[in-house]
Design an enzyme around this catalytic site. Sequence first.
Site, PDB file in Angstrom:
ATOM      1  N   ILE A 129      59.594 -43.352  48.716  1.00 38.37           N
ATOM      2  CA  ILE A 129      60.245 -44.561  48.210  1.00 38.37           C
ATOM      3  C   ILE A 129      61.757 -44.432  48.290  1.00 38.37           C
ATOM      4  CG2 ILE A 129      60.550 -46.052  46.198  1.00 38.37           C
ATOM      5  CD1 ILE A 129      57.724 -45.310  45.332  1.00 38.37           C
ATOM      6  N   GLU A 164      62.852 -44.723  51.881  1.00 38.93           N
ATOM      7  CA  GLU A 164      62.699 -46.092  52.367  1.00 38.93           C
ATOM      8  C   GLU A 164      63.863 -46.969  51.911  1.00 38.93           C
ATOM      9  OE1 GLU A 164      58.840 -47.595  51.336  1.00 38.93           O
ATOM     10  OE2 GLU A 164      57.836 -46.497  52.950  1.00 38.93           O
ATOM     11  N   HIS A 189      49.140 -51.366  79.716  1.00 38.71           N
ATOM     12  CA  HIS A 189      50.401 -50.803  80.213  1.00 38.71           C
ATOM     13  C   HIS A 189      51.445 -51.908  80.323  1.00 38.71           C
ATOM     14  CE1 HIS A 189      53.204 -48.319  82.467  1.00 38.71           C
ATOM     15  NE2 HIS A 189      53.376 -49.384  83.251  1.00 38.71           N
TER      16      HIS A 189
END
Length: 494
Positions: free
Chosen positions: A189, A192, A450
């Site tokens: 946290i 972040e 791709h």
Amino acid sequence: MEKYDVVIIGAGPSGYAAAMRAVDFKKKTLLIEKNTLGGAGITNGALSSKTWWELSRDMLAFRKNLARYNMTAPATIWKEIQLEVNQAVKERIDLLQDHLNQLKHSSQYNTYLDYQTGTAEIIDEHTIRISTENINTDVEADYIIIASGSRPRILPNIPIDEKHILTSDTIENMDDFPKSMVIVGAGVIGCEYATIFAGFGQTKVYLIDKGDTILPFEDQDVVAVIEKTLEEQGVHIHRNSTLVNMEIKDGQVVYQLEFSDGHTETFEVEKALISVGRVPNYENIWSDAVPIKMNRRGIEDTDTNTSVKNIYAIGDITADINLVNVGELEGRYAIEKIFGKPCRQLVYENISTIMFLNPEVAGVGLNEKMAKEQGLNYKAVTVDYTTIPRAIAKRDTQGFIKLLVTDDDEMKVLGMRVVGEQASSAIQAVALLISMDKGIEELAECVHPHPSITEGIQESVRALLGKSILKSGLLKNKVNCYCYNCEKEELRAF
């Protein structure tokens, strides 16, 4: 007294998921929530903070792209960002509320689910008292599920006023970007929020880390990428430091650190965020007459069963993993266990996780640190993002894929970490293999779109099988295969 098949206390992600599974079984269900529908999984938690992260990432990319053309990006307006986040939260709550309303008026489901706002207390093993303002109502239930969630952990020696010194419950309610901020706690946290505020580019961020690296549970190669990016964005990491004191003086936050070499320093910032984990909301949920056992991390449970045979616990109230997807899994599992027979055992080894950092980090199963702690021999491969065409095309090659398998002929998947762009989209196939206790052959010949990031997973598998396009060890730090022997505690290339 009205009787229900099951009463669920808490309408966060785990409680809501449990209620909807009970509806599937056509059971009379009561869902009780004392605050906001959706719980911390929406407000002041998973959805809101991740919306901040997405907007921060957009702003960071915007500034980088303008810099490419010698253009200056405009300043981010806090109120506009805050409004966008609040709108995202409202959209999700409105969706859940509309869903409940539709259930109530549906001829198919209207007899199965009641929703009530209020405070619930378990009086005895089958009685729940619901308090709304000055009115108390008792209901009876065959089964009770506790899903009351968690809240930020408070440090008793820090004067948290939720104005200058804040928790994650209030950090998003500030009036503007602070010029400076210290974050106490370098776990998920904390990192972040450091990423979020650094990304907006208007706050000098300081991060207190009691060890020599952030994210102490992760492998060093993962941590190195995140630390490098944070520091490039101006985040100052106080390594090997202990918070000695924090106080509010003249509207500023003053904090003192003691470092591992014994010296101390004092710093001053506008705001502080205390981010040292979460604690379960168990207070006043049940009376002393209900013998539910607790430990220091939450309710003791075995496959969602508490020590009281008809009472179950799910989500953050338990000592298990505190994640939205885990809470939902436990909620559904508890109902299936009560009213049916689960198709599979509740396991946590294949739980996928995302850390919303820069770049994002996704994982499933074991990392190298965990494997070593468990005394496992393993094979590993790392494939750098510079080898993946999609990452090259996106002009963002920071990151890598790391896959761990057993060091035997079966090469069963132990875990994977992906650090980089679109990391979360790359791990689900591996999570499925872990849950099936399978080896890696199935991934080797799967045809991936791709260009895509998941092609890097295919190349990882091929490298372990000795048939990769880019051969291990030839390109410096691009594709590498190695083994770890736990008895000798040594790594060797292969």
